[in-house]
Design an enzyme around this catalytic site. Structure first.
Site, PDB file in Angstrom:
ATOM      1  N   CYS A 264       2.898  -1.676  -3.409  1.00  0.00           N
ATOM      2  CA  CYS A 264       3.500  -0.701  -3.840  1.00  0.00           C
ATOM      3  C   CYS A 264       4.729   0.070  -2.969  1.00  0.00           C
ATOM      4  O   CYS A 264       5.787   0.189  -3.311  1.00  0.00           O
ATOM      5  CB  CYS A 264       2.711   0.560  -4.057  1.00  0.00           C
ATOM      6  SG  CYS A 264       1.331  -0.081  -5.537  1.00  0.00           S
TER       7      CYS A 264
HETATM    8  C1  UGA Z   1      -0.131   3.735  -2.862  1.00  0.00           C
HETATM    9  C2  UGA Z   1      -0.396   5.197  -3.183  1.00  0.00           C
HETATM   10  O1  UGA Z   1      -0.985   5.807  -2.059  1.00  0.00           O
HETATM   11  C3  UGA Z   1      -1.068   5.283  -4.464  1.00  0.00           C
HETATM   12  O2  UGA Z   1      -0.748   7.058  -4.855  1.00  0.00           O
HETATM   13  C4  UGA Z   1       0.075   4.829  -5.659  1.00  0.00           C
HETATM   14  O3  UGA Z   1      -0.629   4.795  -7.006  1.00  0.00           O
HETATM   15  C5  UGA Z   1      -0.077   3.332  -5.275  1.00  0.00           C
HETATM   16  O4  UGA Z   1       0.470   3.146  -4.023  1.00  0.00           O
HETATM   17  C6  UGA Z   1       0.908   2.562  -6.344  1.00  0.00           C
HETATM   18  O5  UGA Z   1       1.740   2.732  -6.449  1.00  0.00           O
HETATM   19  O6  UGA Z   1       0.225   1.801  -7.252  1.00  0.00           O
HETATM   20  P1  UGA Z   1      -1.833   1.918  -2.022  1.00  0.00           P
HETATM   21  O7  UGA Z   1      -0.603   1.141  -1.789  1.00  0.00           O
HETATM   22  O8  UGA Z   1      -2.884   1.009  -2.889  1.00  0.00           O
HETATM   23  O9  UGA Z   1      -1.364   3.173  -2.804  1.00  0.00           O
HETATM   24  O10 UGA Z   1      -2.594   2.273  -0.759  1.00  0.00           O
HETATM   25  P2  UGA Z   1      -2.597   3.574   0.225  1.00  0.00           P
HETATM   26  O11 UGA Z   1      -3.634   4.043   0.642  1.00  0.00           O
HETATM   27  O12 UGA Z   1      -1.144   4.452  -0.086  1.00  0.00           O
HETATM   28  O13 UGA Z   1      -1.834   2.565   1.730  1.00  0.00           O
HETATM   29  C7  UGA Z   1      -0.660   1.983   1.701  1.00  0.00           C
HETATM   30  C8  UGA Z   1      -0.245   1.437   3.005  1.00  0.00           C
HETATM   31  O14 UGA Z   1      -0.083   2.413   3.720  1.00  0.00           O
HETATM   32  C9  UGA Z   1      -1.372   0.717   3.740  1.00  0.00           C
HETATM   33  O15 UGA Z   1      -1.018  -0.302   4.284  1.00  0.00           O
HETATM   34  C10 UGA Z   1      -2.079   1.724   4.795  1.00  0.00           C
HETATM   35  O16 UGA Z   1      -2.755   1.035   5.549  1.00  0.00           O
HETATM   36  C11 UGA Z   1      -1.050   2.192   5.026  1.00  0.00           C
HETATM   37  N1  UGA Z   1      -1.252   3.742   5.631  1.00  0.00           N
HETATM   38  C12 UGA Z   1      -1.765   4.533   4.506  1.00  0.00           C
HETATM   39  C13 UGA Z   1      -0.719   3.970   6.864  1.00  0.00           C
HETATM   40  O17 UGA Z   1      -0.127   3.246   7.794  1.00  0.00           O
HETATM   41  N2  UGA Z   1      -0.944   5.429   7.162  1.00  0.00           N
HETATM   42  C14 UGA Z   1      -1.414   6.261   6.550  1.00  0.00           C
HETATM   43  O18 UGA Z   1      -1.662   7.385   6.827  1.00  0.00           O
HETATM   44  C15 UGA Z   1      -1.892   5.999   5.194  1.00  0.00           C
END
Ligand code: UGA
Length: 427
Positions: A264
């Site tokens: 995403c």
């Molecule tokens: C993201 C959004 O959080 C959702 O709200 C959205 O619906 C989704 O994309 C989408 O567009 O379908 P997602 O990609 O599943 O969700 O997961 P996240 O929890 O957002 O994490 C994304 C990435 O960022 C992961 O690699 C995670 O490890 C990283 N991350 C997350 C960080 O490096 N630091 C953080 O503080 C949070």
């Protein structure tokens, strides 16, 4: 209500199972026959916490079923479009699946009365109005706002927590073409206890992009602060905690590490950047978000190289998926890290509780262990690339099976009380 969900990826299947568990009659439509069979057997085609149980329960109650044929949408009150919108190499979106779904829906609208098309696929502002509606109208010979309704209802599910996000959303966004469809969709969500905001179609479409871009920006921002912290001997997690206490900033999504991955953030930020260029107002912030993120994964290899000569060494990698609680490796930071290590002739012994099978399709010849201990055995160094909870239990005793002593975390997960000698990429 009768709901058809076209496209059975994370968003489609989690929404479908969620609505079915609330008592609606749901049909999942997918052209992949194998996926359809799996869903009907109660086997989700991907791992998602709680989905298997919810699917079994709703199948048992005959509230959900899957079909490869579009006939099932004939009697639906709502047709949710939840097909994928992958990136093209230039960062723009490939709308092929959305176009096909719009054509299929158009065909079935020929023979039925009013229903509401709900676009949940992530599409750039203007897509519903300029592409989906004209296609459905052309094929069906019917008129949007009169013979059928159209809403944009972006999803905010995190993989691994998609059902939690379905049942307890922070907000629901309904972009509407016509009042009637907006009212009907608002009614479908009436039992949800959260703010519900109604807008026009393109505003709702942009809310999704702006939200993902902002979250990605938070991550790239804290990673840059983290890189500064690393040079100054400061723990960025202490800094993030201190910042997050300010309610204007908020503490979430300030976890520094090897950068964001998944299907995403990278895709959506690239698509929005592409759109800004098209509009002659190229976004410098979005460019920086992507640029910081592209360099962040391999910083862990640079750090490792400062500590040892990595040529031809055995490196244990713990975690492969782009985040914990999923088997998804799309755009995972681990991919760039593995490629970099392979360039140096490293042998890679890796372990992931769920994602090994998917990573094997990209890198068939790594050594895939069935436990962290197996990957650690005789390794010269260890890199932790995903914050799986089980890594929190690792202790000095587990790491003692390594040949070398270097342990670097790319996600903050080890417990200082159990592991005495390790460091983080930015802490
Ligand atoms: C993201 C959004 O959080 C959702 O709200 C959205 O619906 C989704 O994309 C989408 O567009 O379908 P997602 O990609 O599943 O969700 O997961 P996240 O929890 O957002 O994490 C994304 C990435 O960022 C992961 O690699 C995670 O490890 C990283 N991350 C997350 C960080 O490096 N630091 C953080 O503080 C949070």
């Amino acid at each position: 209500m009768k709901i058809a969900v076209v496209g059975s990826g994370y968003v489609g299947l989690c929404s479908a199972a969620g609505f079915a568990s609330l008592g609606h009659d749901v049909v999942c439509v997918d052209m992949d026959k194998d996926k359809v069979d799996k869903i009907n057997r109660g086997e989700p085609p991907m791992y998602e916490e709680g989905l298997s149980e919810l699917l079994s329960e709703t199948l048992k109650n005959k509230k959900i079923c899957a079909s490869a044929g579009m006939e099932s949408i004939k009697s639906a009150d709502f047709i949710f479009i939840t097909v994928g919108t992958p990136s093209k190499p230039d960062g723009n979106l490939d709308l092929g699946y959305v176009q096909k779904a719009s054509e299929d829906v158009g065909n079935f609208l020929k023979i039925r009365g009013y229903c509401t098309i709900v676009v949940k696929s992530t599409v750039l502002p203007g897509t519903a109005e300029n592409s989906i509606i004209p296609t459905v109208e052309r094929i069906s010979g019917k008129k949007a706002g009169k013979d059928f309704g159209v809403c944009s209802n972006p999803e905010f599910f995190r993989e691994g927590k998609a059902l939690e996000d379905f049942f307890k959303p922070d907000r629901i966004i309904i972009g509407q073409y016509d009042d009637k469809s907006g009212d009907m969709l608002a009614k479908l969500y009436s039992s949800f206890q959260c703010p519900l905001k109604r807008t026009d179609l393109k505003t709702a479409e942009l809310i999704k992009y702006a939200s993902n871009a902002f979250l990605a920006m938070k991550i790239s921002f804290i990673n840059e602060i983290g890189n500064i912290c690393k040079n100054l001997g400061i723990d960025v997690y202490e800094v993030a905690e201190g910042m997050g206490l300010d309610r204007r900033i908020g503490g979430r999504f300030l976890q520094a590490g090897i950068g964001f991955g998944g299907s995403c953030f990278g895709k959506d930020v690239s698509a929005l950047l592409h759109k800004s260029q098209e509009l002659n107002s190229r976004s410098q912030i979005l460019e920086a978000v992507l640029s910081v993120n592209s360099k962040q994964p391999t910083r862990i290899v640079l750090l490792l190289k400062e500590k040892m000569d990595i040529r031809n060494k055995a490196i244990a990698l713990l975690g492969l998926s782009f985040k914990e609680d999923t088997d998804d490796v799309r755009d995972a930071p681990s991919i760039a890290i593995i490629s970099e290590l392979l360039k140096h002739g490293c042998t890679i012994n890796c372990y992931d509780p769920r994602a090994a099978e998917n990573m094997r399709k990209i890198f068939p010849s790594l050594n895939y262990g069935s436990s962290a201990l197996e990957a650690l055995n005789s390794a010269d160094a260890c890199l932790i690339l995903t914050g799986w909870k089980e890594f929190n239990n690792l202790s000095d005793k587990d790491f003692s099976v390594m040949k070398g002593k270097v342990i670097i975390e790319g996600r903050k997960i080890l417990d200082r009380n159990k592991v005495s000698n390790y460091e983080g990429i930015c802490w």
